[in-house]
Design an enzyme around this catalytic site. Structure first.
Site, mmCIF file in Angstrom:
data_model
loop_
_atom_site.group_PDB
_atom_site.id
_atom_site.type_symbol
_atom_site.label_atom_id
_atom_site.label_comp_id
_atom_site.label_asym_id
_atom_site.label_seq_id
_atom_site.Cartn_x
_atom_site.Cartn_y
_atom_site.Cartn_z
ATOM 1 N N HIS A 175 0.858 -1.195 0.000
ATOM 2 C CA HIS A 175 0.000 0.000 0.000
ATOM 3 C C HIS A 175 0.895 1.247 0.000
ATOM 4 C CE1 HIS A 175 -3.494 2.461 0.660
ATOM 5 N NE2 HIS A 175 -4.280 1.410 0.849
ATOM 6 N N GLU A 299 -1.867 0.691 -5.807
ATOM 7 C CA GLU A 299 -1.878 -0.673 -5.297
ATOM 8 C C GLU A 299 -2.022 -1.663 -6.451
ATOM 9 O OE1 GLU A 299 -4.921 -0.634 -2.035
ATOM 10 O OE2 GLU A 299 -4.853 1.510 -2.512
#
Length: 334
Positions: A175, A299
Site C-alpha cells: 500500500h 496498489e
C-alpha cells in the site's frame, strides 16, 4: 549494501529497519512490521529526495488507517459483504468496514511483525510470517514470504509467495503512496499515466458491482495529466472529490502506470490485472477533510472482490501449492 538497525517495538517485539543501497546511491528502506516499504530515496546533484510517503518512527505505522507502505491482505481491497465461496463452501468473515471486509480484516497480515533475513548476494531482504486461520478467519494457515530487491538499475522488485494448508485466498500488495515532486506536501502537480481502457464500476461503499466500464473523462489517464486536472475533470463529471478507484490493467509484465514530475519518474509493472489509486494526505487528516492531498496510493493487485466476480481473476490459492506475484517500480530521471 544492506544496513540493519532497530526501528522501535510493537507489542514488546523489536521492529527491524533494513536499508538497501545500490552503486547509484539509490536506497530503499523496509521494516519488519507489516513488511512495510518505509522509504525510497534517490540522489540528484548531491541532494537526497524521497519518492514515497513515509514515517520516521514505528508509531506512525501502528493503527494508521492509511496503511502507509504496508503489505496488506491476505486479500488487498474489499470483499463484498465479507463473504466468499471456495469449492462450494461459503465463508463469512468479521466485517471491518461497514458490511464489508477491507484488506483482509482487522487481523490482516499488516498487523504482523515479520521474521527477516538479509540476502547480500541479491541486494535483497526477505520477510516471512505465518498467518493462522484462527487469527484472521480465512481458511488455512498461510505461510507468506515477501522479498524486496533493489537492482543496479534502480528497480524495486517486491515478490509475494504464499503457501497454505487449505484452499484459501491470496492477493496481497504493498500500500505504497507516491509523490515524486519537490513539494512533498502537495501531489496536485504530479503527472499520472495509466495504461488502462477500463475501470471498475463501484457501489457507494466502494465495492465493485461486477461491471467494467470504458474510462470516461474523469478517469482517463491514458495520456499523462496532473492529479489536479484529473480531480477537476472528475468533479465536473460526477462531483467526486477524490480518487479511490480500480483500473483494469490486464495481466502483463509491461508498464502499468507512471508517475512523474520535477524531472523524475517511477514506472510501475505488475503480473496481475488491476491497480487501485487513492488520493490521500496520511500526515494530516484535516487536510484530507479539506481534500488537499499529499500523495497517491498505487496498489498493484488482482482486481478487488475477484472471488465474487468470475471474470476478475483467480485469487484462490490451492492447498500445498506455492504461488508468487511480483510488483516492480523503476525510478528514472526524466
Amino acid at each position: 549494501m544492506i544496513k540493519e538497525q532497530n526501528f522501535g517495538q510493537v507489542d514488546g517485539e523489536d521492529v527491524k529497519l533494513f536499508t538497501i543501497e545500490n552503486k547509484n546511491g539509490t536506497k530503499i528502506s523496509v521494516i519488519s512490521y507489516a513488511a512495510a516499504w518505509q522509504n525510497f530515496e534517490v540522489v540528484e546533484d548531491g541532494t537526497t529526495h524521497s519518492l514515497i510517503e513515509h514515517y520516521d518512527d514505528v508509531s506512525g505505522y501502528v493503527d494508521n488507517p492509511y496503511q502507509v507502505g504496508k503489505t496488506v491482505g491476505r486479500v488487498a481491497g474489499r470483499i463484498g459483504n465479507a463473504k466468499f465461496t471456495i469449492n462450494g463452501k461459503q465463508f463469512k468473515l468479521p466485517a471491518n468496514e461497514g458490511d464489508n471486509l477491507l484488506h483482509g480484516g482487522d487481523k490482516g497480515i499488516q498487523t504482523h511483525n515479520f521474521d527477516s533475513e538479509i540476502d547480500e548476494k541479491n541486494n535483497a531482504v526477505i520477510f516471512t510470517t505465518v498467518m493462522k486461520s484462527a487469527e484472521d478467519n480465512f481458511p488455512g494457515d498461510l505461510t507468506l514470504t515477501i522479498k524486496y530487491t533493489l537492482t543496479k538499475n534502480d528497480e524495486v522488485e517486491i515478490e509475494y509467495t504464499g503457501e497454505s494448508t487449505e484452499d484459501t485466498l491470496f492477493n496481497p500488495t504493498c500500500h505504497v503512496y507516491f509523490n515524486v515532486l519537490d513539494d512533498t506536501t502537495d501531489v496536485s502537480k504530479q503527472e499520472l499515466q495509466i495504461n488502462a481502457d477500463e475501470s471498475l464500476a463501484i457501489y457507494g461503499d466502494k465495492v465493485p458491482t461486477g461491471r467494467k466500464l470504458p474510462v470516461t473523462s474523469g478517469y482517463d489517464f491514458r495520456k499523462p495529466r496532473t492529479i489536479a486536472q484529473g480531480l477537476k475533470d472528475l468533479y465536473a463529471e460526477n462531483q467526486k472529490i477524490e480518487f479511490d478507484d480500480c483500473y483494469v490493467t490486464g495481466k502483463s509484465k509491461s508498464e502499468v502506470a507512471k508517475v512523474s514530475g520535477d524531472g523524475r519518474s517511477v514506472k510501475l509493472y505488475s503480473d496481475r490485472n488491476g491497480m487501485v489509486i487513492f488520493t490521500a494526505n496520511p500526515q494530516d487528516s484535516k487536510k484530507q477533510d479539506a481534500h488537499e492531498y499529499s500523495s497517491l496510493a498505487m496498489e498493484l493487485q488482482m482486481l478487488p472482490d475477484a472471488i465474487n466476480h468470475k471474470d476478475f481473476g483467480d485469487i484462490v490459492l490451492p492447498a500445498g501449492k506455492k504461488v508468487t506475484y511480483k510488483n516492480k517500480y523503476k525510478y528514472a530521471k526524466d
